[in-house]
Design an enzyme around this catalytic site. Structure first.
Site, PDB file in Angstrom:
ATOM      1  N   GLY A  41       0.898  -1.072   0.003  1.00  0.00           N
ATOM      2  CA  GLY A  41       0.184  -0.045   0.087  1.00  0.00           C
ATOM      3  C   GLY A  41       0.918   1.141  -0.152  1.00  0.00           C
ATOM      4  O   GLY A  41       2.133   1.154   0.135  1.00  0.00           O
ATOM      5  N   TYR A 150      -1.534 -17.374  -3.197  1.00  0.00           N
ATOM      6  CA  TYR A 150      -2.774 -16.130  -3.096  1.00  0.00           C
ATOM      7  C   TYR A 150      -3.931 -17.133  -3.101  1.00  0.00           C
ATOM      8  O   TYR A 150      -4.757 -16.809  -2.346  1.00  0.00           O
ATOM      9  CB  TYR A 150      -2.470 -15.399  -4.216  1.00  0.00           C
ATOM     10  CG  TYR A 150      -3.620 -14.270  -4.430  1.00  0.00           C
ATOM     11  CD1 TYR A 150      -3.686 -13.397  -3.604  1.00  0.00           C
ATOM     12  CD2 TYR A 150      -4.477 -14.245  -5.557  1.00  0.00           C
ATOM     13  CE1 TYR A 150      -4.452 -12.237  -3.489  1.00  0.00           C
ATOM     14  CE2 TYR A 150      -5.593 -13.149  -5.586  1.00  0.00           C
ATOM     15  CZ  TYR A 150      -5.248 -12.350  -4.503  1.00  0.00           C
ATOM     16  OH  TYR A 150      -6.512 -11.131  -4.655  1.00  0.00           O
ATOM     17  N   LYS A 154      -6.891 -17.382   0.009  1.00  0.00           N
ATOM     18  CA  LYS A 154      -8.137 -16.782  -0.347  1.00  0.00           C
ATOM     19  C   LYS A 154      -9.257 -18.128  -0.173  1.00  0.00           C
ATOM     20  O   LYS A 154     -10.312 -17.779   0.182  1.00  0.00           O
ATOM     21  CB  LYS A 154      -8.309 -16.147  -1.452  1.00  0.00           C
ATOM     22  CG  LYS A 154      -7.465 -14.860  -1.814  1.00  0.00           C
ATOM     23  CD  LYS A 154      -8.300 -13.644  -0.934  1.00  0.00           C
ATOM     24  CE  LYS A 154      -7.344 -12.570  -1.330  1.00  0.00           C
ATOM     25  NZ  LYS A 154      -7.649 -11.379  -0.079  1.00  0.00           N
ATOM     26  N   THR A 180     -10.141  -5.780 -11.852  1.00  0.00           N
ATOM     27  CA  THR A 180     -10.674  -4.596 -11.308  1.00  0.00           C
ATOM     28  C   THR A 180      -9.521  -3.219 -12.028  1.00  0.00           C
ATOM     29  O   THR A 180      -8.166  -3.787 -11.454  1.00  0.00           O
ATOM     30  CB  THR A 180     -11.099  -4.189  -9.981  1.00  0.00           C
ATOM     31  OG1 THR A 180     -12.011  -5.277  -9.672  1.00  0.00           O
ATOM     32  CG2 THR A 180     -11.648  -3.021  -9.690  1.00  0.00           C
TER      33      THR A 180
END
Ligand code: UDP
Length: 327
Positions: A41, A150, A154, A180
């Site tokens: 981030g 990953y 999930k 996205t």
């Protein structure tokens, strides 16, 4: 009913989706607690929120114990590396945030009697043998392949979230997010869209992996956030696909970026990464029926806004090496 301001925690708040969620919940009048360990981030995504008294930032790794004083009404768990080069580089952290991190937040939700929505992914379908993908499809995942860290984190996240719902009666929501795009993606995160736009801006050839016949379906971030907001406010605890069903090949997508940016650079073809899904398109019947939701933003419009965002970044950002990032 109390007139207290609702309190919403967003994990991964400094990331692409997390920062947009913070914006949305603040706009809805919530107090927002944004958490991020800042590995992938970037605080610049939250700079505009820092002066707001309704926003609080915790520099927190949610894979470790999470403590929050006072009431909490909603938890949105969006902390995770989310692009293949990130989770290949930090595989253990990726596994931990999807498993231990989710466990910590489920515990927090239970303690606070809060509702929790976890960010799952179309990657739970792996390289899908069913097309388009419905929520009832169980997937085709290689647990020990490079993407397994990953995908399996999930999948575990979905399982433990459902277990807390079933055994503890926790109010849980699971969103399966398909590809996205939009402002605040990291230009060097290695995903197709920022890679192609970055290459066009720098005057480099666009790198298509494989022969470019693999497909994806790209959803603009505003549409996704609306779907997530509606899902949180629904009473449905099963997984729900949120994505744009308009499917294109990666070669066509690269050509769209060439046209949009006006670059004169060619496409070059590089080897396809291992376990790269050959096709991906969400079946959004459930989201339509349940939430009255469907994407509204046309790709031409979404891509133009995204290009404007990347163009507005300081030039040195365009040239930051993906692999030069320190973890
Ligand atoms: N891709 C590509 N060139 C790039 C980056 C990605 O051709 O520079 C391909 C990648 O192999 C995949 C598709 O674009 O088939 C989408 O990749 P991305 O990393 O954006 O997302 P995901 O594979 O997770 O859908």
């Amino acid at each position: 009913m109390s007139s207290r301001t609702p309190v919403t925690i967003v994990t991964g708040a400094a990331g692409f989706l997390g920062s947009h969620l913070c914006d949305r919940f603040l706009a809805e009048g919530h107090k927002v607690i944004g958490m991020d360990n800042l590995i992938t981030g970037d605080l610049r995504n939250l700079a505009h929120l820092m002066p707001s008294p309704a926003f609080e930032f915790y520099h927190q790794d949610v894979s470790r114990f999470v403590h929050v004083p006072g009431p909490v009404d909603n938890i949105l768990h969006f902390a995770s590396p989310a692009s293949p080069i990130d989770y290949l580089k930090i595989p253990i952290q990726t596994l931990k945030v999807g498993s231990l991190g989710t466990h910590n937040l489920l515990g927090l939700a239970r303690d606070k009697k809060a509702r929790i929505l976890v960010a799952s992914t179309s990657e739970v379908y792996g390289d899908p043998l069913v097309h388009p993908q419905t929520e009832s499809y169980w997937g085709n995942v290689n647990p020990v392949g490079p993407r397994g860290v990953y995908d399996e984190a999930k999948r575990f996240q979905e399982a433990i979230t459902m277990a807390y719902h079933t055994y503890h009666g926790l109010e849980t929501r699971i969103v399966r997010i398909f590809n996205t795009y939009g402002p605040r993606m990291r230009l060097n995160d290695g995903r197709a869209l920022p890679a192609f736009i970055g290459q066009a801006l720098r005057g480099e050839p666009l790198t298509v992996f494989g022969d470019g016949s693999q497909t994806r379906s790209f959803c603009y971030v505003d549409d996704l956030i609306e779907g997530i907001y509606r899902l949180l406010n629904s009473d449905y605890s099963g997984p729900v696909n949120i994505g744009n069903p308009h499917e294109i090949t990666i070669r066509e997508f690269a050509e769209e970026i060439q046209a949009l940016t006006g670059t004169d650079q060619p496409i070059t073809y590089l080897p396809l990464p291992q376990d790269d899904p050959k096709q991906r398109r969400p079946d959004i019947t459930l989201a339509r029926d349940l939430l009255g939701w469907e994407p509204k933003v046309r790709r031409a419009d979404g891509l133009r806004d995204t290009l404007d965002y990347f163009r507005s970044l300081p030039r040195e950002e365009w040239f930051k090496e993906a692999h030069g990032r320190e973890f």
